[in-house]
Enzyme design. Structure first.
Site, PDB file in Angstrom:
ATOM      1  N   THR A 160      -4.146  -7.519  17.115  1.00 24.06           N
ATOM      2  CA  THR A 160      -4.007  -9.042  16.898  1.00 24.06           C
ATOM      3  C   THR A 160      -2.936  -9.250  15.862  1.00 24.06           C
ATOM      4  OG1 THR A 160      -6.128  -9.368  17.330  1.00 24.06           O
ATOM      5  CG2 THR A 160      -5.317 -11.119  16.268  1.00 24.06           C
ATOM      6  N   SER A 183       9.920  -4.109   4.758  1.00 25.45           N
ATOM      7  CA  SER A 183       8.496  -4.148   4.398  1.00 25.45           C
ATOM      8  C   SER A 183       8.712  -5.649   3.514  1.00 25.45           C
ATOM      9  CB  SER A 183       8.088  -3.121   3.402  1.00 25.45           C
ATOM     10  OG  SER A 183       7.011  -3.309   2.811  1.00 25.45           O
ATOM     11  N   ALA A 184       7.577  -6.267   3.541  1.00 27.39           N
ATOM     12  CA  ALA A 184       7.476  -7.622   2.675  1.00 27.39           C
ATOM     13  C   ALA A 184       7.402  -7.590   1.392  1.00 27.39           C
ATOM     14  CB  ALA A 184       6.452  -8.502   3.405  1.00 27.39           C
ATOM     15  N   HIS A 185       6.564  -6.554   0.833  1.00 19.27           N
ATOM     16  CA  HIS A 185       6.072  -6.707  -0.581  1.00 19.27           C
ATOM     17  C   HIS A 185       7.044  -6.142  -1.422  1.00 19.27           C
ATOM     18  CE1 HIS A 185       4.821  -2.453  -1.592  1.00 19.27           C
ATOM     19  NE2 HIS A 185       5.195  -2.274  -0.196  1.00 19.27           N
ATOM     20  N   CYS A 219       3.967   6.055  -5.007  1.00 19.99           N
ATOM     21  CA  CYS A 219       3.299   6.813  -3.858  1.00 19.99           C
ATOM     22  C   CYS A 219       2.867   8.240  -4.086  1.00 19.99           C
ATOM     23  CB  CYS A 219       4.130   6.948  -2.548  1.00 19.99           C
ATOM     24  SG  CYS A 219       4.599   5.140  -1.844  1.00 19.99           S
ATOM     25  N   GLY A 250       6.101  -0.746   5.918  1.00 15.21           N
ATOM     26  CA  GLY A 250       6.962   0.322   6.052  1.00 15.21           C
ATOM     27  C   GLY A 250       6.764   1.623   6.607  1.00 15.21           C
ATOM     28  N   THR A 251       5.526   2.314   5.943  1.00 14.62           N
ATOM     29  CA  THR A 251       5.033   3.637   6.478  1.00 14.62           C
ATOM     30  C   THR A 251       4.836   3.292   7.906  1.00 14.62           C
ATOM     31  OG1 THR A 251       4.141   4.031   4.303  1.00 14.62           O
ATOM     32  CG2 THR A 251       3.205   5.126   6.247  1.00 14.62           C
ATOM     33  N   ASN A 302      13.942   5.218  -3.235  1.00 11.14           N
ATOM     34  CA  ASN A 302      12.971   4.549  -3.738  1.00 11.14           C
ATOM     35  C   ASN A 302      12.982   4.927  -5.419  1.00 11.14           C
ATOM     36  OD1 ASN A 302      12.109   6.670  -2.264  1.00 11.14           O
ATOM     37  ND2 ASN A 302      10.042   6.415  -3.148  1.00 11.14           N
TER      38      ASN A 302
END
Lengths: 387, 389
Positions: free
Chosen positions: A241, A203-205, A328, A71-72, A153
């Site tokens: 990559t 974001s995935a997490h 954070c 996300g960042t 958040n």
């Protein structure tokens, strides 16, 4: 007792089936998706399927999804990438955001302000919502970008994005609209194409996927200048990559999130949590939006005459994991949460605030158990408050 | 060829008949500092040590040795046989290497014979080797008073040549003066106090008081990190972590709040002293500095000192905060110390602590507490951790 994990806004447990698939991908399909040989093509196929799954969750075409490290990076890439051209030409302009953004948006705006941009930071009401009229008034002919988060958040307030999108689209000189959707993606309806959102970070997490991978949605036709130069991956926007196992994890997480909507379950947990507290603990307040109005998975509660940090430590000792404010900001100097200040929460309650956040893995029993422990801890902490 | 580091030690010279003991300590500490660096030999010569270590580790070895207390200066040197052509060759090589830096126009020779049997005397050697260097580098000039390069040649069983000397940490070998128990909080001051007493030759053990859940796990990790950062100076550090929650809660419930910090510090001194006695430490070390906070006024120190029977060393007592911060930066504990986790000294701090306490009053307040029981349980609950470089 098995620990009760109630810090799902910080990060979530990875779904075991995602771990399995990522493991297989890492072990067997280790080719570089940019390579010409069979292994590379197979990796590319996995990656493109993940792109489609991620795009599907947004109701968008797959070529709008740019994979990032999270996300960042997506927030930085979106905002800086949209304004780079201007900055390079030594020009500035007007930009709009809110007072309660995540630091990965807030700090970028601070940086742009230093570069000479004129910044409007929209304030929020006590429920954590911006005033749409204020947004309308703030728009100027030279407004370049508007960045507004979907779900906050710390307190879980949900901005009326559809209405915001309409305002932006109807502006005489239409700026770009960027949305930090990290806390909402996969959990709540989010339709960038329909709502007129140009850029969105995810974001995935936060949805049971792996850490270190996310994406930026870029509406077709919106130009983003790459922020790191290299081999021209991701349509030239984000070189490096490809993190194939991570991307596979993101794709699966998006797919699983769509198949298992969490909002209903989380809302039931949240309501139960608040109900139990009402019955057992005195002198608390819910920070931010009303229970039904806010995001189902986030609950921010302030207890009078308690230090949030001490309370979180006590709960941790008892096997209940929660946060004070956002994960954070906890490692920096302990300071009153800027979000709680922005909604005008009373000082004593700000100091004593914790954030409880739920996932599909939490159960009603866990909630009841946790509130029992919370009751004990608040009682104990109040005996030893600093005077 | 292996490189050699020439080490000079200071005060130990003054120690007369005890000199072998001090030298022994110092050699042990030098070896401990270099133990994982590869094959290293420490050769003792009169008034000098020579450390032989592989060339590729020489820089790292220098850095580590510059933090070993007891050494006043270090020089990276080259070695050759006691044979004039070999010495000439080595002198030219060393000079060539040194001149690559391109900042030197003048030089001088400083030859010494520890072994007077060597053919030439020092003056003759200076003249001879000076001539050799001038021949090899015609652009160089001799300057006896203010040379850019001072080329040293020491004739011992072998011959050592060097041009650089860096300052050592000074002080006395750690452990040569016995052992002390440091009250280590996690702030800026106490690690500095520990470093300063180690400099005077004391081995350091630490005692840390933690008050979970009022203090976090991170606060504890921070103290571990401080111990790790002290090991290059202090060598091995044993840390005793004592649970302090019950004591703080009891004081809080039963004593006037403005006396909290003082009574708490008296408990710390009691526990630290017991731990010191049990571990063969003969003194306590604290980071106190007169007047810095309410608990460090003359009157407050009198009250806390009252429970100590062994000497309490307070090496920072006359230093300003800025001076302490400077030392903390130098010994590399500052950045860790300023991480913002509450320690047990701050969490229960009353808004208006006593600055001029009265011992009788404090003693009366303490009567309400089961001092023996509280101290005993804290000591039983101690966890021990060892830190070494």
């Amino acid at each position: 007792m098995k620990p009760v994990y109630l810090d799902n806004a910080a990060t979530t447990a990875v779904d075991p089936s995602i771990i399995e698939d990522m493991d297989r991908c890492m072990g067997h399909v280790y080719g570089n998706p940019s390579s010409v040989h069979h292994m590379g093509i197979e990796a590319e196929r996995l990656m493109e399927r993940a792109r489609t799954n991620t795009a599907d969750a947004l109701g968008a075409k797959s070529d709008t999804v740019i994979f990032t490290s999270g996300g960042t990076e997506a927030n930085n890439l979106a905002i800086r990438g949209a304004l780079s051209d201007l900055i390079d030409k030594g020009k500035t302009g007007h930009i709009i955001t809110t007072a309660i953004e995540h630091p990965s948006v807030g700090r970028v705006f601070d940086w742009l302000e230093n570069k000479g941009f004129d910044v409007t930071r929209l304030s929020v009401n006590e429920r954590g919502i911006i005033d749409l009229d204020a947004l309308k008034r703030a728009l100027r002919p030279d407004t370049k970008i508007v960045s507004i988060m979907h779900v906050n958040n710390e307190i879980g307030s949900i901005q009326p994005l559809e209405a915001i999108g309409a305002i932006i689209q109807n502006a005489p000189k239409r700026p770009l609209l960027h949305v930090d959707a990290v806390q909402s993606f996969g959990k709540y309806p989010f339709a960038p194409e329909k709502w007129g959102v140009d850029l969105a970070s995810l974001s995935a997490h936060k949805i049971h996927g792996p850490k270190g991978v996310g994406a930026l949605y870029v509406r077709k036709g919106v130009r983003i200048i790459p922020q790191s130069l290299g081999g021209g991956h991701e349509g030239g926007i984000r070189s490096g990559t490809s993190n194939v196992p991570g991307i596979v994890g993101l794709g699966m997480a998006a797919e699983l999130a769509a198949a298992n909507p969490i909002a209903g379950h989380a809302m039931a947990l949240k309501k139960r949590f608040v109900e139990c507290i009402r019955d057992t603990i005195a002198d608390f307040r819910i920070n931010g939006p009303g229970i039904e109005e806010g995001a189902a998975h986030i609950l921010n509660i302030g207890f009078a005459s308690v230090k949030g940090e001490v309370l979180a430590n006590m709960l941790s000792q008892q096997g209940v994991y929660v946060s004070t404010g956002s994960a954070c900001s906890q490692r920096k100097k302990p300071h009153a949460s800027y979000v709680l200040q922005a909604i005008g929460a009373p000082g004593d309650y700000i100091d004593g605030s914790i954030r409880v956040s739920f996932s599909r893995y939490n159960t009603m029993e866990e909630i009841e158990k946790s509130v029992e422990i919370l009751k004990y801890c608040v009682g104990k902490a109040r005996m030893f408050v600093r005077r | 060829m292996d490189s050699v580091i020439l080490l000079r030690y200071g005060e130990i010279h003054l120690k007369g008949l005890n000199r072998p003991f001090f030298e022994g300590c110092l050699v042990k500490n030098i070896k401990a500092a270099l133990k994982d660096i590869g094959p290293v030999a420490v050769i003792t010569a009169r008034g000098r040590f020579f450390v032989e270590c592989p060339q590729e580790h020489a820089e790292e070895a220098m850095a580590r040795l510059s933090r070993v207390f007891g050494l006043i200066s270090l020089s990276p040197a080259m070695v050759c046989e006691r044979d004039m052509p070999a010495i000439e060759k080595m002198a030219v090589e060393l000079m060539e290497e040194r001149l690559k830096r391109g900042d030197a126009e003048t030089f001088r020779m400083s030859c010494r014979r520890a072994d007077k049997q060597f053919g030439m005397d020092s003056m003759e050697m200076n003249r001879h080797l000076g001539g050799v260097i001038l021949n090899a580098f015609p652009a160089l000039k001799v300057n006896l008073d203010d040379a850019d390069i001072d080329l040293h040649v020491e004739v011992r069983e072998q011959v050592y040549l060097y041009t650089e000397t860096i300052q050592g940490a000074g002080g006395m070998p750690v452990g040569s003066g016995g052992k002390a128990m440091l009250l280590l909080s996690g702030g800026i001051d106490s690690p500095v106090a520990g470093g300063m007493m180690a400099k005077r030759g004391l081995g350091i053990e630490g005692v840390h008081f933690h008050s979970a859940p009022y203090t976090s796990e991170r606060a504890r990790e921070k103290v571990y990190d401080l111990c790790r950062r002290l090991t290059p100076w202090c060598g091995t550090i044993r840390l005793h972590v004592a649970p302090f929650t019950e004591i703080q809660e009891s004081i809080y419930q039963q004593c006037p709040h403005e006396e909290l910090v003082l009574i708490m510090r008296r408990f710390m001194m009691r526990i630290a002293q017991r731990v010191a006695e049990a571990n063969g430490a003969g003194a306590l070390v604290t980071g106190e500095s007169v007047g810095q906070v309410a608990s460090q006024t003359l009157e407050s120190i009198t009250v806390t000192n009252d429970v100590a029977e062994m000497p309490v060393f307070r090496p920072l007592i006359g230093l300003d905060k800025v001076e302490i911060m400077d030392i903390a930066r130098r010994i590399d504990t500052y950045e860790t110390s300023i991480q913002p986790y509450e320690d047990c000294c701050t969490i229960f701090t009353p808004k208006h602590p006593l600055t001029r306490p009265n011992l009788d009053r404090i003693l009366r307040s303490e009567e309400k507490l089961d001092i023996e029981g509280l101290v005993g349980r804290a000591i039983e609950g101690i966890e021990v951790m060892d830190f070494s470089r």
